[in-house]
Design a protein around this motif. Structure first.
Motif, short mmCIF file in Angstrom:
data_model
loop_
_atom_site.label_atom_id
_atom_site.label_comp_id
_atom_site.label_asym_id
_atom_site.label_seq_id
_atom_site.Cartn_x
_atom_site.Cartn_y
_atom_site.Cartn_z
N ILE A 116 32.97 11.49 -14.55
CA ILE A 116 31.79 11.68 -13.93
C ILE A 116 30.84 12.40 -14.89
CG2 ILE A 116 32.65 14.08 -12.99
CD1 ILE A 116 30.05 11.53 -11.51
N ARG A 117 31.38 13.20 -16.04
CA ARG A 117 30.49 14.04 -16.87
C ARG A 117 29.70 12.80 -17.93
NH1 ARG A 117 32.91 19.88 -18.69
NH2 ARG A 117 33.03 20.76 -16.37
N PHE A 125 24.49 6.30 -12.45
CA PHE A 125 25.35 6.75 -11.47
C PHE A 125 25.40 5.82 -10.37
CE2 PHE A 125 26.11 9.54 -7.69
CZ PHE A 125 27.53 9.81 -8.04
N TYR A 180 24.21 16.31 -5.75
CA TYR A 180 23.67 15.36 -6.92
C TYR A 180 22.15 15.78 -6.88
CZ TYR A 180 28.26 13.72 -6.85
OH TYR A 180 29.68 13.50 -7.03
N THR A 189 23.59 17.52 -14.24
CA THR A 189 23.87 17.58 -12.92
C THR A 189 25.54 17.30 -12.80
OG1 THR A 189 21.81 16.66 -12.19
CG2 THR A 189 23.60 16.29 -10.67
N THR A 190 25.90 16.51 -13.43
CA THR A 190 27.42 16.10 -13.12
C THR A 190 28.31 17.30 -14.05
OG1 THR A 190 27.09 14.58 -15.08
CG2 THR A 190 26.84 13.54 -12.73
N LEU A 195 30.12 20.59 -8.23
CA LEU A 195 29.63 18.98 -7.70
C LEU A 195 31.15 18.25 -7.63
CD1 LEU A 195 27.39 16.39 -9.13
CD2 LEU A 195 29.84 16.10 -9.39
N GLN A 196 31.99 18.68 -8.65
CA GLN A 196 33.21 17.87 -8.80
C GLN A 196 34.13 18.61 -7.71
OE1 GLN A 196 35.31 17.31 -12.20
NE2 GLN A 196 33.67 17.43 -13.66
N THR A 199 32.94 17.02 -4.16
CA THR A 199 33.08 15.62 -3.92
C THR A 199 34.97 15.23 -3.85
OG1 THR A 199 31.25 15.32 -5.44
CG2 THR A 199 32.94 13.40 -5.20
#
Length: 352
Positions: A116-117, A125, A180, A189-190, A195-196, A199
């Motif tokens: 994701i990073r 994305f 996001y 953002t990621t 966020l992680q 999710t």
């Protein structure tokens, strides 16, 4: 036969009564409330109440005590043809492993966490495939995964500027945009740990939600069949076959399941001693006498189960069951049993 026909005529109502029974309703409520909290196989196995409910739902309640064995079934899943469940002849283990496939969910999560990073733009994305699909599922947005352009614009703007035509979906998109937020945080953002976490938590919750309804339906049906079996085991066998029969494609599936095999042997008048023959020979005998395609037809399936019920009644021995007495009249003597058995065996019942 009368017992099975009475149950079959009122099947939805009978199952509803089983679901409403206090013991069943209580266990179901606990499962529905707590399964969403499970993230790992360890979580699942640690909650004995959840684990046993799921095992019972897939007809494996008698194996629930063997936790090391069952853990292996679930750990290896069904993705590999060489997995533990796939190498077992009993299909119930494959069904259980497929329903609670922790290995698949963990693999998808690892891909997301590891990659994701690398996502630095909205376009990257939305066109990332698995990463984007994972996030959409986590926020309950699988139904709009195909609307990449609309979602991309919302992410660029940092807010929902056009409705998706469903207030519930719109609300979920807004929650998604809070996490996001490329408009506010850009390339960083990621990299946000929140966020992680949100999710992955959402993804596991979504996976568990997919498991809930099918498991509850199976559990209630299993309890219903067990209740009927306490009074008449042949009724339970008929109900089980009525559930499994339409999905049967070949004789080997029958031979892998002792309950299905008992129904088929009884209905077709195949001696139980035939089980001592080589497996290929047994399959040949069954295949010659049973058209599996016809079992997909409700009327043909019912004919087959009527035949099973009649044969089961006859094999139970004198006195004849009330059902058979109604059908053929009272016997003149006990010898009538043998004659009736031979007559029923000769019936084709629509070609089955």
């Amino acid at each position: 036969m009368i017992a099975f026909q009475a149950v079959a005529r009122n099947l939805p109502a009978s199952i509803a009564r089983t679901a409403a029974a206090p013991n069943v309703a209580t266990e179901t409520a606990y499962f529905e409330k707590n399964i969403g909290k499970v993230k790992t196989l360890d979580d699942f196995m640690a909650d004995d109440r959840l684990y046993r409910y799921a095992a019972d739902a897939y007809g494996l309640g008698d194996m629930a005590y063997a936790k090391a064995f069952m853990r292996r079934v679930l750990e290896e899943g069904t993705s590999s043809p060489d997995s533990f469940a796939n190498r077992m002849s009993d299909p119930r283990y494959r069904e259980f492993a497929a329903a609670f496939d922790f290995s698949k969910a963990d693999a998808e999560t690892k891909i997301f966490q590891d990659n994701i990073r690398t996502v630095t733009t909205v376009t990257f994305f939305t066109h990332s495939g698995k990463l984007f699909d994972y996030a959409m599922k986590a926020f309950g947005l699988e139904s709009v995964t195909g609307k990449i352009d609309e979602i991309g614009r919302a992410m660029h703007d940092g807010k929902l500027t056009e409705s998706f035509g469903d207030p519930e979906i719109d609300a979920k998109v807004r929650e998604f945009l809070k996490v996001y937020d490329f408009n506010k945080n850009g390339q960083l953002t990621t990299f946000d740990r929140t966020l992680q976490q949100k999710t992955t938590d959402g993804y596991y919750k979504a996976v568990r939600a997919e498991q809930t309804q099918p498991t509850v339906e199976r559990y209630v049906r299993q309890q219903f069949e067990e209740n009927e079996g306490a009074t008449n085991e042949n009724v339970r066998l008929a109900l089980y076959f009525s559930r499994k029969g339409p999905g049967l494609k070949n004789a080997f599936q029958v031979l892998a399941d002792p309950a299905l095999l008992q129904v088929v042997q009884t209905a077709l008048g195949i001696p139980k001693e035939s089980s001592a023959m080589p497996i290929d020979k047994q399959a040949e005998v069954i295949s010659k006498r049973l058209d599996f395609k016809k079992l997909q037809n409700p009327e043909e399936l019912q004919k087959f189960l009527t035949r099973f019920s009649a044969m089961a009644d006859v094999q139970a021995g004198p006195p004849l069951s009330a059902a058979l007495t109604i059908l053929v009249g009272p016997p003149a003597s006990a010898a009538m049993n043998t004659d009736l058995l031979m007559s029923i065996q000769s019936l084709r019942l629509g070609g089955i």
